[in-house]
Design a protein around this motif. Structure first.
Motif, short mmCIF file in Angstrom:
data_model
loop_
_atom_site.label_atom_id
_atom_site.label_comp_id
_atom_site.label_asym_id
_atom_site.label_seq_id
_atom_site.Cartn_x
_atom_site.Cartn_y
_atom_site.Cartn_z
N HIS A 143 0.83 -1.20 0.00
CA HIS A 143 0.00 0.00 0.00
C HIS A 143 0.87 1.25 0.00
O HIS A 143 0.58 2.22 -0.73
CB HIS A 143 -0.91 0.00 1.22
CG HIS A 143 -1.81 1.19 1.30
ND1 HIS A 143 -1.43 2.37 1.89
CD2 HIS A 143 -3.08 1.40 0.83
CE1 HIS A 143 -2.41 3.25 1.81
NE2 HIS A 143 -3.43 2.68 1.17
N THR A 144 1.94 1.25 0.80
CA THR A 144 2.84 2.40 0.83
C THR A 144 3.51 2.60 -0.52
O THR A 144 3.63 3.73 -1.01
CB THR A 144 3.91 2.20 1.92
OG1 THR A 144 3.26 1.99 3.18
CG2 THR A 144 4.81 3.41 2.03
N PHE A 145 3.96 1.52 -1.14
CA PHE A 145 4.60 1.58 -2.45
C PHE A 145 3.66 2.20 -3.49
O PHE A 145 4.04 3.11 -4.24
CB PHE A 145 5.01 0.17 -2.89
CG PHE A 145 5.71 0.11 -4.21
CD1 PHE A 145 7.08 0.29 -4.30
CD2 PHE A 145 4.99 -0.13 -5.37
CE1 PHE A 145 7.72 0.24 -5.53
CE2 PHE A 145 5.62 -0.19 -6.60
CZ PHE A 145 6.99 0.01 -6.67
N PHE A 191 2.98 6.02 -6.87
CA PHE A 191 2.02 6.13 -7.97
C PHE A 191 0.72 6.83 -7.57
O PHE A 191 -0.17 6.96 -8.40
CB PHE A 191 1.70 4.73 -8.51
CG PHE A 191 2.90 4.00 -9.02
CD1 PHE A 191 3.48 4.33 -10.23
CD2 PHE A 191 3.48 2.98 -8.26
CE1 PHE A 191 4.60 3.65 -10.69
CE2 PHE A 191 4.60 2.30 -8.73
CZ PHE A 191 5.16 2.63 -9.94
N ASN A 192 0.63 7.24 -6.30
CA ASN A 192 -0.58 7.92 -5.83
C ASN A 192 -1.83 7.09 -6.12
O ASN A 192 -2.89 7.60 -6.49
CB ASN A 192 -0.72 9.31 -6.46
CG ASN A 192 -1.70 10.19 -5.69
OD1 ASN A 192 -1.83 10.06 -4.48
ND2 ASN A 192 -2.38 11.06 -6.40
N TYR A 193 -1.71 5.76 -5.95
CA TYR A 193 -2.80 4.85 -6.25
C TYR A 193 -3.37 4.26 -4.98
O TYR A 193 -2.63 3.86 -4.09
CB TYR A 193 -2.31 3.71 -7.16
CG TYR A 193 -3.35 2.62 -7.34
CD1 TYR A 193 -4.40 2.78 -8.24
CD2 TYR A 193 -3.27 1.44 -6.60
CE1 TYR A 193 -5.37 1.79 -8.40
CE2 TYR A 193 -4.24 0.44 -6.75
CZ TYR A 193 -5.28 0.62 -7.65
OH TYR A 193 -6.22 -0.35 -7.79
N GLY A 242 13.06 4.04 -5.90
CA GLY A 242 12.18 4.94 -6.63
C GLY A 242 12.21 6.35 -6.09
O GLY A 242 12.23 7.33 -6.85
N LEU A 243 12.22 6.47 -4.75
CA LEU A 243 12.28 7.80 -4.15
C LEU A 243 13.59 8.50 -4.48
O LEU A 243 13.61 9.69 -4.83
CB LEU A 243 12.11 7.68 -2.63
CG LEU A 243 10.70 7.40 -2.10
CD1 LEU A 243 10.74 7.19 -0.61
CD2 LEU A 243 9.76 8.54 -2.45
N ALA A 262 -5.36 10.98 0.79
CA ALA A 262 -4.51 11.42 -0.31
C ALA A 262 -3.11 11.77 0.17
O ALA A 262 -2.41 12.54 -0.47
CB ALA A 262 -5.14 12.62 -0.99
N LEU A 263 -2.71 11.26 1.32
CA LEU A 263 -1.39 11.57 1.85
C LEU A 263 -0.37 10.58 1.32
O LEU A 263 -0.62 9.40 1.22
CB LEU A 263 -1.39 11.52 3.38
CG LEU A 263 -2.27 12.57 4.07
CD1 LEU A 263 -2.22 12.36 5.56
CD2 LEU A 263 -1.84 13.97 3.70
N GLY A 264 0.80 11.06 0.99
CA GLY A 264 1.87 10.20 0.49
C GLY A 264 3.12 10.36 1.32
O GLY A 264 3.11 10.10 2.52
#
Length: 318
Positions: A112-114, A119-121, A197-198, A289-291
């Motif tokens: 879920h974090t990934f 990807f904001n998914y 990725g980060l 919507a927090l990332g």
């Protein structure tokens, strides 16, 4: 009678089991109360934060795992491990479901974090709830299959406590440890991929300056999640695999491994309450919507926010 070394080892395992049980129960009840308040206050118009719900399920898994090891209290009182009792069966059941559930929900949080950070998914609410139900069906299904195959002698004394009989090595492997190792190595792959990725996005100036600041913070904190789970589960998993291979571990090693794995609960409580700003102390539900901006270390009850590491201020002439 229990050998003196085993008695001392089980005492340590039991104390840590109670610590995990009490801390996990406290946070589980608190999150449950907040979820109830948020749902009642916002109605069905605003979906609940998925990450908070995943933590809620992880704590439920930690509760079951801690129950398994605090049941050692009975063996310490009796000065013996009695096979065929309700306590022995219950301990075997909770070891099977608690260990596996902890791995499953750690992996789910990683995925879920990934998906949300890179990807904001996020899943649609209906699909998300179906996934939660499916994961619990899988966890309990593995335990039920074993009991169904061997209803009378599945859980017996297995070294320092009750678990699956060693003669059912196939059930131990395919109904438990195979999935434990999948969760362990899968979690490592997910978080390493997220870290890479980060870093790649930071170097390509993908983020705004503020988002980049949060991304750097997230990258530093990311290593805590797999580290806690792997550190707690790998000793016991490797010891049991040695037993399957014909080299049973000593009581001392089993007790050290048991102390590590039953610490999953209180360590999860510590990590998830210190490294993710999930707004448990807010009257409003945390937005979904927090990332990367959710990776902080709040000082609860105040407005200041601290972080791991140091803050360096450099001043020069105008």
């Amino acid at each position: 009678p229990l050998p003196p070394g085993l008695h001392r080892g089980l005492t340590a395992v039991t104390v840590l089991g109670y610590l995990s049980f009490l801390s996990s129960t406290a946070l589980f009840l608190f999150i449950g109360f907040r979820l109830f308040q948020w749902r009642r206050g916002s109605g069905k118009a605003q979906p609940l934060n998925q990450f908070v719900l995943l933590i809620f399920n992880l704590l439920l898994a930690d509760l079951q795992q801690s129950v398994a090891f605090l049941l050692n209290t009975q063996w310490l009182i009796d000065d013996s491990i009695t096979v065929g009792t309700a306590t022995c069966w219950a301990q075997g059941w909770f070891v099977s479901t608690g260990d596996l559930a902890s791995g499953v929900w750690c992996s789910a949080i990683g995925l879920h974090t990934f998906a949300s950070v890179l990807f904001n998914y996020r899943m649609r609410p209906a699909m998300f709830y179906c996934t939660i139900i499916s994961l619990w069906v899988f966890i309990y299904g593995c335990a039920v299959i074993g009991v169904g195959m061997h209803p009378t002698d599945f859980y017996v004394r297995a070294g320092a406590w009750c678990w699956i009989d060693g003669k059912f090595s196939g059930a131990r492997l395919w109904l438990h440890y195979f999935w434990i190792f999948v969760a362990e190595f899968g979690t490592i792959v997910v978080y390493v991929s997220l870290y890479i990725g980060l870093i790649s996005r930071l170097r390509s100036n993908y983020y705004t300056p503020l988002a980049a600041k949060h991304a750097k913070q997230a990258a530093r904190l990311m290593a805590l999640y797999p580290a806690v789970y792997i550190m707690c589960t790998l000793p016991l998993a490797s010891a049991r695999m040695m037993s399957i291979a014909g080299s049973p571990p000593s009581y001392e090693r089993l007790c050290v491994a048991g102390a590590m794995i039953t610490s999953n609960g209180w360590l999860d409580v510590l990590v998830y309450t210190l490294t993710r700003r999930i707004s448990l102390f807010s009257n409003e539900p945390p937005p979904d919507a927090l990332g990367v901006e959710t990776f902080t270390v709040p000082f609860f009850g105040g407005s200041q926010t601290g972080r791991f590491g140091t803050v360096t201020t450099i001043e020069g002439p105008p």
